[in-house]
Design a protein around this motif. Structure first.
Motif, PDB file in Angstrom:
ATOM      1  N   UNK A 194       3.061   5.912  -3.044  1.00 29.32           N
ATOM      2  CA  UNK A 194       4.187   6.720  -3.535  1.00 29.32           C
ATOM      3  C   UNK A 194       4.176   6.800  -5.057  1.00 29.32           C
ATOM      4  N   UNK A 195       3.805   5.708  -5.700  1.00 34.30           N
ATOM      5  CA  UNK A 195       3.720   5.716  -7.163  1.00 34.30           C
ATOM      6  C   UNK A 195       2.663   6.709  -7.639  1.00 34.30           C
ATOM      7  N   UNK A 212       0.810  -1.209   0.000  1.00 40.03           N
ATOM      8  CA  UNK A 212       0.000   0.000   0.000  1.00 40.03           C
ATOM      9  C   UNK A 212       0.843   1.258   0.000  1.00 40.03           C
ATOM     10  N   UNK A 213       1.919   1.243   0.772  1.00 38.87           N
ATOM     11  CA  UNK A 213       2.806   2.408   0.816  1.00 38.87           C
ATOM     12  C   UNK A 213       3.487   2.673  -0.505  1.00 38.87           C
ATOM     13  N   UNK A 214       3.955   1.610  -1.163  1.00 38.37           N
ATOM     14  CA  UNK A 214       4.643   1.771  -2.457  1.00 38.37           C
ATOM     15  C   UNK A 214       3.652   2.241  -3.540  1.00 38.37           C
ATOM     16  N   UNK A 264       4.883  14.364  -5.470  1.00 37.08           N
ATOM     17  CA  UNK A 264       6.087  13.937  -4.769  1.00 37.08           C
ATOM     18  C   UNK A 264       7.211  13.796  -5.780  1.00 37.08           C
ATOM     19  N   UNK A 265       8.359  14.401  -5.444  1.00 29.51           N
ATOM     20  CA  UNK A 265       9.521  14.352  -6.333  1.00 29.51           C
ATOM     21  C   UNK A 265      10.688  13.706  -5.576  1.00 29.51           C
ATOM     22  N   UNK A 266      11.705  13.372  -6.314  1.00 24.09           N
ATOM     23  CA  UNK A 266      12.924  12.824  -5.711  1.00 24.09           C
ATOM     24  C   UNK A 266      14.103  13.579  -6.284  1.00 24.09           C
ATOM     25  N   UNK A 267      14.919  14.162  -5.411  1.00 24.71           N
ATOM     26  CA  UNK A 267      16.025  14.983  -5.874  1.00 24.71           C
ATOM     27  C   UNK A 267      17.378  14.414  -5.522  1.00 24.71           C
TER      28      UNK A 267
END
Length: 452
Positions: free
Chosen positions: A429-430, A424-426, A438-441
């Protein structure tokens, strides 16, 4: 252990003991006792072998602040008053005790220790697969045994106050592990640290995250992204690396073993550091771990060649202050590398805002994090700020597929609830990352080298 080696390896690792009362038990009675006496206010050395009588007499004559006691190896009933010592130093001692005696001895030590005082254990350990020669009198244990004993230890003083041991840090040299533990009030509110250890990073929760990320890792992409990111640092043998939010140490072991660098890993989660220490057995690399808050710990200026942090600084509210500390701690020409959760520049949705609040995160857009504001304002040059969200999505999908493919095994090793939480968490996040919220830097910056 040769006296000079003991002096170099052990004494610098001890918590501050200048002017304080020290109880010393185990190997090293004699040559180490004299060294301790040079700075300590008082040293009581328990000779459990009876082999240092002549040396003890010489040391006692030279240092009037030293007292020697001869005792049986188990010595839990030593005539020592409660709360007498600021530091208890036990070197290669617990291996001589039975499992039951270890538990009783640790309880006794905590009683002898003043509140806020420290215990430093140094013991030879064995991992599950190690083939150690053992006799009836020597016990080379898995470090998990000691971690469990330390964690379960509770004592009560005459006033009814309850105390326990809190892991402060430790390091390993091959099979010899050092733990530094502090006597703390059991009722003390540890705030955010308690949240991490009791909610977000319970011991079992860490292990289920590790199942997703891969052995040794609790950060996005595991060893794959670690290898990619570390390759950008130009590490050279002998350099010193600080890993902020080291988790269970996979990245630290990788850097130390592959590049022959020294790594100091810090994390606020006691559970993380305990597991990291357990994983050091049998490794011959320069890694040490410390339970520490990166916003309050201090290091000398110009102490590190690299500062490395993976998906951790999202927990820090005052990032500009932290980055100014990073700048001071780095040597001229040093690099900082950070990967972290970020957000888009717009107003977050109600759902995403609730997620950020529930987690206690402080998220920024990629440019504000790196180029436009915080890292550059802290003094860094050559700042690179990359939006790696596309890579993040691919990694999330790969990790989710792997967990779903191993569903039955995952549930058998953990529980159906754990499986549902991870899946559920993954998936959440998707959704957040696919929508752009949500971004990833990835951020890399340098401290300018000193010009000749």
């Amino acid at each position: 252990m040769a006296p000079q080696i003991a002096h170099l390896e052990v004494l610098p690792s001890l918590p501050p003991y200048e002017g304080k009362s020290v109880l010393q038990i185990g190997e090293g009675i004699g040559h180490l006792t004299g060294e301790l006496a040079k700075k300590a206010g008082q040293v009581v050395a328990v000779d459990v072998t009876g082999s240092v009588k002549a040396e003890s007499e010489s040391i006692s004559a030279q240092y009037p602040n030293v007292k020697f006691i001869s005792a049986d190896v188990s010595c839990p009933n030593l005539d020592i008053s409660p709360e007498s010592f600021d530091l208890i130093f036990a070197n290669s001692f617990l291996v001589h005790l039975s499992d039951d005696e270890v538990g009783k001895m640790v309880q006794s030590m905590v009683k002898w220790l003043k509140p806020g005082g420290f215990i430093y254990f140094r013991e030879t350990c064995a991992n599950d697969s190690a083939n150690q020669n053992q006799s009836k009198s020597i016990h080379y244990r898995n470090p998990k045994f000691y971690s469990k004993v330390f964690k379960e230890c509770r004592v009560q003083n005459e006033s009814g106050n309850s105390y326990e041991l809190s892991v402060v840090g430790g390091k390993c040299n091959s099979n010899k592990i050092c733990w530094t533990l502090q006597k703390v009030d059991s009722e003390n509110d540890k705030g955010f640290q308690q949240f991490l250890d009791n909610v977000q990073y319970k011991a079992n929760g860490i292990l289920r995250y590790e199942r997703v990320f891969g052995p040794g890792y609790v950060s996005t992409g595991g060893v794959e992204t670690t290898k990619e990111f570390v390759s950008k640092l130009g590490l050279k043998p002998g350099q010193k690396v600080l890993d902020v939010g080291c988790g269970i140490g996979g990245g630290d072991f990788y850097m130390a073993e592959e590049f022959n660098v020294e790594v100091v890993g810090i994390d606020l989660s006691i559970n993380m550091i305990s597991i990291a220490l357990e994983r050091t057995v049998g490794l011959n690399c320069a890694v040490e771990f410390e339970v520490a808050d990166c916003t309050t710990i201090t290091y000398p200026d110009n102490a590190f060649d690299v500062i490395y942090s993976r998906d951790t600084i999202l927990h820090i509210q005052d990032k500009p202050a932290l980055f100014r500390s990073f700048y001071k701690w780095l040597k001229p020409g040093g690099k900082v590398l950070i990967s972290d959760y970020c957000r888009n520049a717009g107003t977050p949705s109600t759902e995403f805002a609730a997620y950020i609040k529930q987690r206690g995160y402080d998220l920024h857009d990629v440019q504000a994090y790196g180029q436009a504001s915080m890292l550059r304002d802290a003094g860094f040059d050559e700042v690179v700020a990359e939006d790696r969200t596309d890579q993040f999505l691919k990694v999330l999908e790969r990790e989710l597929n792997a967990v779903e493919k191993e569903k039955e095994r995952f549930i058998a090793d953990f529980s159906e609830g754990d499986y549902n939480d991870i899946v559920g968490g993954w998936k959440a996040k998707l959704v957040r990352s696919s929508s752009g919220e949500q971004r990833w830097g990835l951020f890399i910056a340098e401290k300018a080298a000193v010009k000749n």
